[in-house]
Design an enzyme around this catalytic site. Structure first.
Site, PDB file in Angstrom:
ATOM      1  CB  SER A  16      84.644  -2.364 -16.433  1.00 13.37           C
ATOM      2  OG  SER A  16      84.577  -2.328 -15.022  1.00 13.37           O
ATOM      3  CD  GLU A  18      87.564  -9.959 -13.384  1.00 11.63           C
ATOM      4  OE1 GLU A  18      87.587  -8.862 -12.787  1.00 11.63           O
ATOM      5  OE2 GLU A  18      87.856 -11.039 -12.832  1.00 11.63           O
ATOM      6  CB  THR A  49      91.398 -13.236 -14.882  1.00 18.83           C
ATOM      7  OG1 THR A  49      91.096 -14.339 -15.729  1.00 18.83           O
ATOM      8  CG2 THR A  49      90.119 -12.651 -14.322  1.00 18.83           C
ATOM      9  CE1 TYR A  50     100.066 -12.925 -17.161  1.00 17.70           C
ATOM     10  CE2 TYR A  50     100.358 -13.324 -14.825  1.00 17.70           C
ATOM     11  CZ  TYR A  50     100.872 -13.266 -16.105  1.00 17.70           C
ATOM     12  OH  TYR A  50     102.198 -13.542 -16.304  1.00 17.70           O
ATOM     13  CB  ALA A  52      99.127 -15.370  -9.579  1.00 17.36           C
ATOM     14  CG  HIS A  77      92.793  -8.860 -14.420  1.00 20.99           C
ATOM     15  ND1 HIS A  77      92.014  -9.335 -13.387  1.00 20.99           N
ATOM     16  CD2 HIS A  77      91.980  -8.070 -15.169  1.00 20.99           C
ATOM     17  CE1 HIS A  77      90.791  -8.855 -13.500  1.00 20.99           C
ATOM     18  NE2 HIS A  77      90.734  -8.096 -14.580  1.00 20.99           N
ATOM     19  CG  ASP A 109      95.298 -15.650  -4.185  1.00 25.39           C
ATOM     20  OD1 ASP A 109      96.014 -15.156  -3.293  1.00 25.39           O
ATOM     21  OD2 ASP A 109      94.111 -15.363  -4.351  1.00 25.39           O
ATOM     22  CE1 TYR A 145      90.514  -9.007  -2.277  1.00 32.22           C
ATOM     23  CE2 TYR A 145      92.107  -7.219  -2.076  1.00 32.22           C
ATOM     24  CZ  TYR A 145      91.674  -8.376  -2.692  1.00 32.22           C
ATOM     25  OH  TYR A 145      92.390  -8.899  -3.738  1.00 32.22           O
ATOM     26  CG  HIS A 149      93.286 -10.160   1.083  1.00 33.68           C
ATOM     27  ND1 HIS A 149      94.192 -11.044   1.614  1.00 33.68           N
ATOM     28  CD2 HIS A 149      93.188 -10.463  -0.235  1.00 33.68           C
ATOM     29  CE1 HIS A 149      94.648 -11.834   0.640  1.00 33.68           C
ATOM     30  NE2 HIS A 149      94.053 -11.495  -0.486  1.00 33.68           N
ATOM     31  CG  PHE A 216      84.214 -18.003  -6.940  1.00 32.45           C
ATOM     32  CD1 PHE A 216      85.361 -18.639  -7.370  1.00 32.45           C
ATOM     33  CD2 PHE A 216      83.948 -16.733  -7.428  1.00 32.45           C
ATOM     34  CE1 PHE A 216      86.225 -18.027  -8.255  1.00 32.45           C
ATOM     35  CE2 PHE A 216      84.798 -16.111  -8.307  1.00 32.45           C
ATOM     36  CZ  PHE A 216      85.942 -16.761  -8.715  1.00 32.45           C
ATOM     37  CG  HIS A 266      84.874  -4.794 -12.577  1.00 32.14           C
ATOM     38  ND1 HIS A 266      85.565  -4.513 -13.738  1.00 32.14           N
ATOM     39  CD2 HIS A 266      85.275  -6.046 -12.206  1.00 32.14           C
ATOM     40  CE1 HIS A 266      86.358  -5.538 -14.054  1.00 32.14           C
ATOM     41  NE2 HIS A 266      86.192  -6.486 -13.141  1.00 32.14           N
TER      42      HIS A 266
HETATM   43  P1  FAD Z   1      97.829  -7.164  -2.154  1.00 34.73           P
HETATM   44  O1  FAD Z   1      97.311  -5.791  -2.288  1.00 34.73           O
HETATM   45  O2  FAD Z   1      99.290  -7.373  -2.274  1.00 34.73           O
HETATM   46  O3  FAD Z   1      97.320  -7.716  -0.745  1.00 34.73           O
HETATM   47  C1  FAD Z   1      97.390  -9.107  -0.441  1.00 34.73           C
HETATM   48  C2  FAD Z   1      97.422  -9.308   1.073  1.00 34.73           C
HETATM   49  O4  FAD Z   1      98.683  -8.894   1.588  1.00 34.73           O
HETATM   50  C3  FAD Z   1      96.368  -8.517   1.856  1.00 34.73           C
HETATM   51  O5  FAD Z   1      95.983  -9.282   2.959  1.00 34.73           O
HETATM   52  C4  FAD Z   1      97.116  -7.272   2.285  1.00 34.73           C
HETATM   53  O6  FAD Z   1      96.548  -6.718   3.476  1.00 34.73           O
HETATM   54  C5  FAD Z   1      98.519  -7.839   2.531  1.00 34.73           C
HETATM   55  N1  FAD Z   1      99.594  -6.902   2.236  1.00 34.73           N
HETATM   56  C6  FAD Z   1      99.697  -6.027   1.226  1.00 34.73           C
HETATM   57  N2  FAD Z   1     100.864  -5.363   1.275  1.00 34.73           N
HETATM   58  C7  FAD Z   1     101.526  -5.848   2.350  1.00 34.73           C
HETATM   59  C8  FAD Z   1     102.802  -5.576   2.956  1.00 34.73           C
HETATM   60  N3  FAD Z   1     103.620  -4.631   2.458  1.00 34.73           N
HETATM   61  N4  FAD Z   1     103.149  -6.282   4.063  1.00 34.73           N
HETATM   62  C9  FAD Z   1     102.329  -7.214   4.577  1.00 34.73           C
HETATM   63  N5  FAD Z   1     101.113  -7.510   4.076  1.00 34.73           N
HETATM   64  C10 FAD Z   1     100.731  -6.849   2.968  1.00 34.73           C
HETATM   65  N6  FAD Z   1      93.794 -13.104  -8.875  1.00 34.73           N
HETATM   66  C11 FAD Z   1      94.482 -13.659  -9.890  1.00 34.73           C
HETATM   67  O7  FAD Z   1      95.301 -14.561  -9.654  1.00 34.73           O
HETATM   68  N7  FAD Z   1      94.291 -13.241 -11.191  1.00 34.73           N
HETATM   69  C12 FAD Z   1      93.442 -12.232 -11.512  1.00 34.73           C
HETATM   70  O8  FAD Z   1      93.314 -11.872 -12.671  1.00 34.73           O
HETATM   71  C13 FAD Z   1      92.701 -11.614 -10.450  1.00 34.73           C
HETATM   72  N8  FAD Z   1      91.859 -10.588 -10.680  1.00 34.73           N
HETATM   73  C14 FAD Z   1      91.251  -9.946  -9.631  1.00 34.73           C
HETATM   74  C15 FAD Z   1      90.474  -8.799  -9.888  1.00 34.73           C
HETATM   75  C16 FAD Z   1      89.876  -8.112  -8.837  1.00 34.73           C
HETATM   76  C17 FAD Z   1      89.052  -6.866  -9.138  1.00 34.73           C
HETATM   77  C18 FAD Z   1      90.029  -8.578  -7.492  1.00 34.73           C
HETATM   78  C19 FAD Z   1      89.358  -7.849  -6.357  1.00 34.73           C
HETATM   79  C20 FAD Z   1      90.799  -9.703  -7.229  1.00 34.73           C
HETATM   80  C21 FAD Z   1      91.421 -10.392  -8.289  1.00 34.73           C
HETATM   81  N9  FAD Z   1      92.240 -11.508  -8.070  1.00 34.73           N
HETATM   82  C22 FAD Z   1      92.923 -12.090  -9.112  1.00 34.73           C
HETATM   83  C23 FAD Z   1      92.409 -12.044  -6.720  1.00 34.73           C
HETATM   84  C24 FAD Z   1      93.613 -11.399  -6.004  1.00 34.73           C
HETATM   85  O9  FAD Z   1      94.783 -11.619  -6.718  1.00 34.73           O
HETATM   86  C25 FAD Z   1      93.713 -12.035  -4.612  1.00 34.73           C
HETATM   87  O10 FAD Z   1      92.669 -11.548  -3.794  1.00 34.73           O
HETATM   88  C26 FAD Z   1      95.061 -11.904  -3.922  1.00 34.73           C
HETATM   89  O11 FAD Z   1      95.027 -12.727  -2.747  1.00 34.73           O
HETATM   90  C27 FAD Z   1      95.417 -10.499  -3.451  1.00 34.73           C
HETATM   91  O12 FAD Z   1      95.751  -9.690  -4.473  1.00 34.73           O
HETATM   92  P2  FAD Z   1      95.949  -8.104  -4.225  1.00 34.73           P
HETATM   93  O13 FAD Z   1      96.395  -7.531  -5.486  1.00 34.73           O
HETATM   94  O14 FAD Z   1      94.765  -7.546  -3.559  1.00 34.73           O
HETATM   95  O15 FAD Z   1      97.176  -8.182  -3.182  1.00 34.73           O
END
Ligand code: FAD
Length: 289
Positions: A16, A18, A49-50, A52, A77, A109, A145, A149, A216, A266
């Site tokens: 895939s 991106e 991507t999107y 946030a 996304h 983020d 991660y 993360h 990055f 990917h």
């Molecule tokens: P989560 O899974 O929610 O985790 C975020 C953090 O919170 C982690 O440290 C986790 O350990 C912690 N956590 C999770 N659940 C809980 C809980 N219940 N209580 C306490 N802590 C918790 N970003 C964008 O803005 N747009 C994009 O399009 C985008 N595409 C991406 C594509 C990929 C393949 C990847 C790997 C990352 C991408 N990102 C994108 C970056 C991503 O959004 C960031 O890394 C963000 O900080 C975390 O997103 P997540 O979905 O992993 O979050």
């Protein structure tokens, strides 16, 4: 460099690519040219991507519509950020009506100054909301991660929160990029020991320039090995040299991962085709159909 063409062709790893939303019609036309160049490798889907906080809501939507109009499998996304549940449900309905079958579900983020709040929910909530609203219509990808993360308290916590996303209904995961495959193997082993059986797809970031990769990687917590940094530093004023070195490093990384039997790759293309194309060609992925 080892010839992995036969192996890659035989195993048919999922591929895939991106993109981020390009600007305007000329940007979309440029993306069509990128897609044409990558078509030889038969990517299973293209994701977009999107931002946030909703900053690229229209751009992501338009890019997905454009990719679908080219008869490609396109996965938006969806970064929950601080978006309201209702606006996410409306977007899900819209994507379903457009023919989307796959979503990359993320927390995202939220950049400062955008939205009323920052990251009010985690990705687990988004996965739950999507399953609640859309049932099993979408194949849901989530993020993983291998190098932990940046906000996680510990690798154990991070794995536990990852497991919660999976329990909430994720189908497969795409990882943050890394250059040390052992980080991925360690994560995959720990996930398996935790009983997680979903496909884990390594995210691959091509290396095309020094400053970009350093900046990055610092932001997203990816480790660039010292020897790679040193080699890039010494090639600082030699663009073709950096490109060639980057292709070699990333090809070797992918060869290692494919030998380990990863279910797919990917590519974070950054809307460029050159480096991804060269790596896929080195891997013999054009022979996988
Ligand atoms: P989560 O899974 O929610 O985790 C975020 C953090 O919170 C982690 O440290 C986790 O350990 C912690 N956590 C999770 N659940 C809980 C809980 N219940 N209580 C306490 N802590 C918790 N970003 C964008 O803005 N747009 C994009 O399009 C985008 N595409 C991406 C594509 C990929 C393949 C990847 C790997 C990352 C991408 N990102 C994108 C970056 C991503 O959004 C960031 O890394 C963000 O900080 C975390 O997103 P997540 O979905 O992993 O979050």
């Amino acid at each position: 460099m080892t010839d992995t063409s036969q192996t890659a062709a035989a195993k048919k790893p999922r591929v895939s690519c991106e993109f981020f939303p390009p600007r305007g019609d000329s940007g979309l036309a440029g993306l069509t040219r990128v897609v044409d160049k990558l078509a030889a490798f038969g990517p299973d889907f293209y994701s977009c991507t999107y931002g946030a906080g909703g900053s690229t809501r229209d751009g992501t939507h338009d890019t997905i519509r454009h990719l679908l109009s080219l008869n490609l499998d396109a996965a938006p996304h969806l970064s929950i950020g601080a978006d309201e549940k209702d606006s996410i449900f409306a977007l899900l309905d819209d994507y379903r009506d457009m023919g989307v079958r796959r979503i990359v579900a993320l927390r995202g983020d939220v950049p400062s100054g955008i939205g009323r709040a920052r990251n009010t929910h985690n990705a687990e909530s988004l996965v739950r909301w999507i399953r609640e609203h859309s049932g099993d219509h979408f194949h849901l990808e989530v993020a993983a991660y291998p190098e932990v993360h940046p906000e996680a308290q510990s690798p154990e916590d991070d794995l536990e929160f990852f497991a919660r996303k999976v329990d909430a209904g994720a189908d497969s995961a795409i990882t943050q990029y890394f250059y040390n495959p052992h980080a991925f193997y360690d994560f995959a082993d720990r996930a398996a020991a935790r009983g997680l059986t979903l496909p884990l797809i390594p995210g691959i970031m091509p290396i095309t320039n020094f400053d970009g990769i350093v900046r990055f990687s610092k932001n997203c917590g990816a480790d660039v090995p010292r020897w790679v940094l040193k080699r890039l530093e010494s090639l600082e004023h030699d663009e073709p040299g950096i490109r060639a070195f980057g292709i070699e490093v990333v090809t070797r990384l992918c060869e290692d991962l494919l030998r380990w039997d990863v279910p797919g790759l990917h590519f974070y293309t950054l809307n460029r085709w050159g480096a991804t194309n060269a790596v896929c060609r080195n891997l013999g992925l054009d022979q996988r159909q």
